[in-house]
Enzyme design. Structure first.
Site, PDB file in Angstrom:
ATOM      1  N   LEU A  67     -10.372  -9.047 -12.368  1.00  0.00           N
ATOM      2  CA  LEU A  67     -11.810  -8.802 -12.215  1.00  0.00           C
ATOM      3  C   LEU A  67     -12.557  -9.201 -13.485  1.00  0.00           C
ATOM      4  CD1 LEU A  67     -11.364  -5.311 -10.549  1.00  0.00           C
ATOM      5  CD2 LEU A  67     -12.142  -7.411  -9.395  1.00  0.00           C
ATOM      6  N   ASN A  75       1.533   3.036  -2.537  1.00  0.00           N
ATOM      7  CA  ASN A  75       0.820   3.984  -3.399  1.00  0.00           C
ATOM      8  C   ASN A  75      -0.401   4.574  -2.686  1.00  0.00           C
ATOM      9  OD1 ASN A  75       2.074   4.107  -6.243  1.00  0.00           O
ATOM     10  ND2 ASN A  75       2.137   1.927  -5.709  1.00  0.00           N
ATOM     11  N   HIS A 113       0.106   0.068 -13.498  1.00  0.00           N
ATOM     12  CA  HIS A 113       0.818  -1.132 -13.966  1.00  0.00           C
ATOM     13  C   HIS A 113       2.307  -0.828 -14.136  1.00  0.00           C
ATOM     14  CE1 HIS A 113       1.391  -4.991 -15.926  1.00  0.00           C
ATOM     15  NE2 HIS A 113       2.143  -4.359 -16.804  1.00  0.00           N
ATOM     16  N   SER A 128       2.607   2.724 -15.998  1.00  0.00           N
ATOM     17  CA  SER A 128       1.484   3.291 -16.746  1.00  0.00           C
ATOM     18  C   SER A 128       0.232   3.292 -15.873  1.00  0.00           C
ATOM     19  CB  SER A 128       1.155   2.429 -17.974  1.00  0.00           C
ATOM     20  OG  SER A 128       2.282   2.226 -18.783  1.00  0.00           O
ATOM     21  N   MET A 143      -4.206  -7.365  -6.916  1.00  0.00           N
ATOM     22  CA  MET A 143      -3.679  -8.504  -7.664  1.00  0.00           C
ATOM     23  C   MET A 143      -4.728  -9.547  -8.070  1.00  0.00           C
ATOM     24  SD  MET A 143      -0.650  -7.477  -7.998  1.00  0.00           S
ATOM     25  CE  MET A 143       0.213  -8.860  -8.724  1.00  0.00           C
ATOM     26  N   GLY A 177       0.791  -1.225   0.000  1.00  0.00           N
ATOM     27  CA  GLY A 177       0.000   0.000   0.000  1.00  0.00           C
ATOM     28  C   GLY A 177       0.825   1.278   0.000  1.00  0.00           C
TER      29      GLY A 177
HETATM   30  C1  GRF Z   1       3.287  -1.607  -7.429  1.00  0.00           C
HETATM   31  O1  GRF Z   1       4.635  -1.676  -7.691  1.00  0.00           O
HETATM   32  C2  GRF Z   1       2.469  -1.838  -8.681  1.00  0.00           C
HETATM   33  O2  GRF Z   1       3.123  -1.498  -9.848  1.00  0.00           O
HETATM   34  C3  GRF Z   1       2.234  -3.305  -8.657  1.00  0.00           C
HETATM   35  O3  GRF Z   1       2.086  -3.610  -7.307  1.00  0.00           O
HETATM   36  C4  GRF Z   1       2.835  -2.703  -6.534  1.00  0.00           C
HETATM   37  C5  GRF Z   1       2.005  -2.189  -5.436  1.00  0.00           C
HETATM   38  O4  GRF Z   1       2.771  -1.547  -4.481  1.00  0.00           O
HETATM   39  N1  GRF Z   1       1.113  -3.685  -9.475  1.00  0.00           N
HETATM   40  P1  GRF Z   1       2.075  -0.928  -3.193  1.00  0.00           P
HETATM   41  O5  GRF Z   1       1.175  -1.985  -2.608  1.00  0.00           O
HETATM   42  O6  GRF Z   1       1.335   0.298  -3.605  1.00  0.00           O
HETATM   43  O7  GRF Z   1       3.239  -0.623  -2.285  1.00  0.00           O
END
Ligand code: GRF
Length: 233
Positions: A111, A29, A127, A154, A108, A27
């Site tokens: 859907l 992001n 992604h 992206s 992950m 998490g």
């Molecule tokens: C990210 O690197 C994204 O590109 C991939 O999963 C990761 C998620 O990271 N699909 P986080 O859970 O936001 O740390």
């Protein structure tokens, strides 16, 4: 989802964009979105987080920020929750939270088209590759093996076909000598942490508009999609 009536920009632009974030892991992001929301830099309200893993650290991040969390674990007491059951619960939750935008940030599970097409708001996914190159998993490893000179991340609209919806924005870097999949992952994640809030800002400000066709509002002053950040370090 993308029909004539969809307009992501709230009528009253002084209102924050209501966002639901779907997560499966750390998490980081989500944390960037929480931080930029709390600092006032991003006009959003994260109205809920859905995790398909009970052990995702993203849950702690959301709870620490007093954001409601729905944990729809894909495995409970050794029993796997099928995607249809997950989607039924997620739909109920989304209907209650009424988001303007659904953000898949490290989510992950794949859907179904039914769920995507009937979602109450447009859905975007982050992604880790320069789509349309390197859809799917293990992107950093595959980029190294192929000897690519550039890589990045992206943000695209979610459609029934995996990682194939219209690309809104990208951030790019140069692959450096002696790069490993791990070092690339770290560098790309730094890009993700810039690209995600930047993209959501463009959406919240109505600069990027998702209607029946995706467009930039200022056709004469912005390049065509995807908008690309090039960060060369
Ligand atoms: C990210 O690197 C994204 O590109 C991939 O999963 C990761 C998620 O990271 N699909 P986080 O859970 O936001 O740390």
């Amino acid at each position: 989802m993308l029909n004539d009536t969809i307009q992501i920009v709230p009528d009253d632009s002084s209102k924050p964009l209501r966002i639901v974030v779907l997560v499966s892991g750390s998490g980081s992001n989500l944390q960037v979105l929480i931080d930029t929301m709390q600092s006032g830099a991003l006009p959003i309200e994260i109205v809920g987080v859905i995790s398909n893993r009970a052990d995702a650290y993203a849950i702690t991040r959301a709870k620490d920020a007093n954001i409601p969390v729905a944990v729809l674990s894909h495995i409970t007491n050794g029993k796997r929750m099928g995607i249809k059951t997950f989607e039924r619960h997620a739909s109920t939750q989304l209907a209650a939270w009424q988001p303007d935008l659904i953000v898949l940030a490290g989510f992950m599970r794949v859907l179904s088209s039914d769920f995507i097409n009937n979602a109450p708001a447009p859905m975007i996914n982050l992604h880790p590759s320069l789509l349309p190159a390197y859809k799917g998993l293990n992107t950093h490893q595959r980029v190294i093996q192929a000897g690519e000179h550039h890589h990045g991340c992206s943000i695209h609209l979610v459609t029934a076909e995996l990682d194939a919806g219209t690309v809104l924005t990208q951030a790019m870097l140069k692959v450096v000598p002696n790069e490993t999949a791990d070092s690339l992952k770290t560098r790309v994640q730094k890009l993700e942490h810039q690209l995600l809030p930047w993209t959501i800002l463009l959406l919240a400000k109505g600069i990027l508009v998702i209607e029946n066709t995706l467009s930039t509002k200022y056709h004469n002053s912005l390049p065509t999609l995807p908008l690309t950040l090039f960060i060369d370090k």
